[in-house]
Write an enzyme that holds these catalytic residues in place. Sequence first.
Site, PDB file in Angstrom:
ATOM      1  N   ASN A  36     -41.616  17.801  10.982  1.00 50.06           N
ATOM      2  CA  ASN A  36     -41.054  17.245  12.063  1.00 50.06           C
ATOM      3  C   ASN A  36     -39.993  16.268  12.171  1.00 50.06           C
ATOM      4  OD1 ASN A  36     -43.242  19.011  12.812  1.00 50.06           O
ATOM      5  ND2 ASN A  36     -44.763  17.307  13.031  1.00 50.06           N
ATOM      6  N   ASP A  37     -40.402  15.389  11.435  1.00 55.60           N
ATOM      7  CA  ASP A  37     -39.594  14.158  11.018  1.00 55.60           C
ATOM      8  C   ASP A  37     -38.527  14.499  10.283  1.00 55.60           C
ATOM      9  OD1 ASP A  37     -40.134  12.116  12.907  1.00 55.60           O
ATOM     10  OD2 ASP A  37     -41.861  11.730  11.604  1.00 55.60           O
ATOM     11  N   CYS A  60     -47.055  19.640   5.784  1.00 56.51           N
ATOM     12  CA  CYS A  60     -47.806  19.337   6.861  1.00 56.51           C
ATOM     13  C   CYS A  60     -47.355  19.313   8.264  1.00 56.51           C
ATOM     14  CB  CYS A  60     -48.330  18.031   6.491  1.00 56.51           C
ATOM     15  SG  CYS A  60     -47.249  16.649   6.429  1.00 56.51           S
ATOM     16  N   GLU A 111     -40.293  13.028   4.669  1.00 51.82           N
ATOM     17  CA  GLU A 111     -39.732  13.331   6.116  1.00 51.82           C
ATOM     18  C   GLU A 111     -38.575  12.536   6.458  1.00 51.82           C
ATOM     19  OE1 GLU A 111     -42.952  12.224   8.525  1.00 51.82           O
ATOM     20  OE2 GLU A 111     -43.163  10.122   7.718  1.00 51.82           O
ATOM     21  N   ARG A 120     -53.243  10.042   5.538  1.00 54.34           N
ATOM     22  CA  ARG A 120     -51.946   9.331   5.643  1.00 54.34           C
ATOM     23  C   ARG A 120     -52.208   8.154   5.985  1.00 54.34           C
ATOM     24  NH1 ARG A 120     -47.566  11.847   9.713  1.00 54.34           N
ATOM     25  NH2 ARG A 120     -48.922  10.700  11.244  1.00 54.34           N
ATOM     26  N   ARG A 160     -36.978  13.991  18.263  1.00 56.77           N
ATOM     27  CA  ARG A 160     -38.211  14.880  18.481  1.00 56.77           C
ATOM     28  C   ARG A 160     -38.670  14.902  19.809  1.00 56.77           C
ATOM     29  NH1 ARG A 160     -42.611  13.156  14.291  1.00 56.77           N
ATOM     30  NH2 ARG A 160     -43.987  14.245  15.309  1.00 56.77           N
ATOM     31  N   HIS A 186     -45.132  14.191  20.329  1.00 57.43           N
ATOM     32  CA  HIS A 186     -46.548  13.913  20.072  1.00 57.43           C
ATOM     33  C   HIS A 186     -47.413  14.882  21.297  1.00 57.43           C
ATOM     34  CE1 HIS A 186     -46.511  12.083  16.623  1.00 57.43           C
ATOM     35  NE2 HIS A 186     -48.015  12.133  16.538  1.00 57.43           N
ATOM     36  N   ARG A 216     -54.271  12.014  10.124  1.00 59.25           N
ATOM     37  CA  ARG A 216     -53.170  11.111  10.847  1.00 59.25           C
ATOM     38  C   ARG A 216     -53.969   9.920  11.476  1.00 59.25           C
ATOM     39  NH1 ARG A 216     -50.558  15.992  13.428  1.00 59.25           N
ATOM     40  NH2 ARG A 216     -48.235  15.787  12.938  1.00 59.25           N
TER      41      ARG A 216
HETATM   42  C1  PEP Z   1     -44.135  15.223  10.564  1.00 59.72           C
HETATM   43  O1  PEP Z   1     -43.268  14.271  10.622  1.00 59.72           O
HETATM   44  O2  PEP Z   1     -43.588  16.524  10.196  1.00 59.72           O
HETATM   45  C2  PEP Z   1     -45.496  14.863  10.387  1.00 59.72           C
HETATM   46  C3  PEP Z   1     -46.362  15.746   9.813  1.00 59.72           C
HETATM   47  O3  PEP Z   1     -45.835  13.784  10.880  1.00 59.72           O
HETATM   48  P1  PEP Z   1     -45.874  13.327  12.347  1.00 59.72           P
HETATM   49  O4  PEP Z   1     -45.617  14.501  13.273  1.00 59.72           O
HETATM   50  O5  PEP Z   1     -47.319  12.828  12.586  1.00 59.72           O
HETATM   51  O6  PEP Z   1     -44.647  12.405  12.406  1.00 59.72           O
HETATM   52 MG    MG Z   2     -43.576  12.437  10.609  1.00 56.05          MG
END
Ligand code: PEP
Ligand code: MG
Length: 550
Positions: free
Chosen positions: A434-435, A482, A411, A321, A445, A183, A285
């Site tokens: 990302n996830d 996303c 994800e 989301r 991550r 984050h 988010r």
């Molecule tokens: C992701 O996991 O790619 C995503 C868009 O959500 P976040 O980064 O908020 O977990």
């Molecule tokens: Mg995510």
Amino acid sequence: MELKGVGVGRGLAVGPVLCMPDPLEEPALVRRTTDAAAEASTTRAALSAVAAEFAARGATAGGTARDILEASAMMASDPTVLADVDDRIAHGLTGERAVFEAFRVFESALIDLGGRMAERACDVRDVSRRVIARLRGVAAPGIPQATEPYILCAGDLSPADAAMLDPDLVLALFTRDGGPSSHTAILTRARAIPAVVGIGADVHLANGETVIVDAARATVRISPTELEVSHARRVIADRASAASVPLRAGALADGTAVPLLANVGTHADAEAAVTLGAEGVGLLRTELLFFDWVVAPTVEEQRAQYTEVFRRFPDQPVVVRVFDVGADKPLRFVPTGPPEPNPALGNRGLRALRRNEWLLRDQLEALALAQAETGADLRVMAPMVNDADDAAYFVDLAHEMGVQGVGMTVEVPSLALLADQVLEFSDFASIGTNDLTQYTMAADRMLGTFPQYQDPWHPAVLRLVKMICDAGAAAGKPVGICGEAAADARLAVVLVGLGATTLSMTPVALADVRAELALHTLAEARMLAARALQGRTAADSRARASVALH
Ligand code: PEP
Ligand code: MG
């Protein structure tokens, strides 16, 4: 000396460094060995110094900041708390521990009062930490207070600290920990603050020393020469004048439309998205809108927030989301149970919401109300969905609460493998790379320790993306991206070649991605995607797609 990490964004910055002190450890519960009167007077002196510091900062800041800082000054001199501190010292505690405990009681009392009072609880904690730091003779924790622009050096940032970064003051940052999808990385990218995360070593620098942070090269130059500094300044000035690119809808060179949407976590992000030509929101988010709330927002409080975002995007899609709570995004008002050894694999996202269905119902109700009020083109999706049972639960509940246009964030690899089942009854899918990367590659991550795995260019991730896009095409349902992968201009072309129908990214990346898409036809994008799928590692896939691109 040059340090290497993982670059976030493409920016370059030069300036004086300010180091963020490491977080304070909780004062030990040990018996005081000093005289009670002396301990009480040292502690009182620390409390009044912190109160004076807040008052002085408030006077300089002015406006709403002054009100907040003055309230903190009053907390540090609250007679009931001071008496409680004295009492605890008299009963044998050290000054540090007495402050810690007395302010903890104060904090819980505010939380119990609820509403606006409860929102001040984190300010109480901040006051207590500052007093303890002063008693220990160490620098106060948190983002340093500065009036001139600087480059921040930190071990890592909490989501709360990262969200507080002021792009007018923080020219760039570099951190020892943190990965490219943490984050810290997401929030700094969203504020267009160049960053290099995951340097992997503690750096001991004197505050004020000049450094150059180059996010594109993922390097931090310590003690640069004058020549290096003037070169960096020239590059920064050149880039600033080249930054104005015309805003147009996202499309490939052959005219194939690829709507470019924005990832939004704050109202400032929403404003930036409009300014930078986003064609809607691909990921709101919602947990970031409420990340510092101590008590759950009511339906009415949520409706007001969502309405404000929706109004900025009339006639454009807004994909919301529902709360992605847990792991790297804790929300204090959602009970997620006792601490878990591996929170990213535990009670988070839809799993946590299913266990707190009242919260999900409130949120869906608020979204339906905001949609009715604004006429927004609303779509809603759930995070951390594992299988068709999870997906069906969410679709049914959303319909029951009056929300149409219901999809899933893909994800977790299990959902990617089952995308055909889920897309039979969901309206769309949005791939959270990302996830998806974290879980496919089993690489945290939040850490920068295995960047070769924590990389969405990895062919294993790309093959799952293709599987989901194929399932979408077969079912006639859109599949967007996303995750941060969509903000990497070259990877964005590959993702479209794999079948992604929309791309959603941090608003500052829109211009780069728009420009890169316009250079390639759909046939080229598919050819590049096919090449990338054959890679053996992330670096190999990137190289295979890059050779033909440039
Ligand atoms: C992701 O996991 O790619 C995503 C868009 O959500 P976040 O980064 O908020 O977990
Ligand atoms: Mg995510």
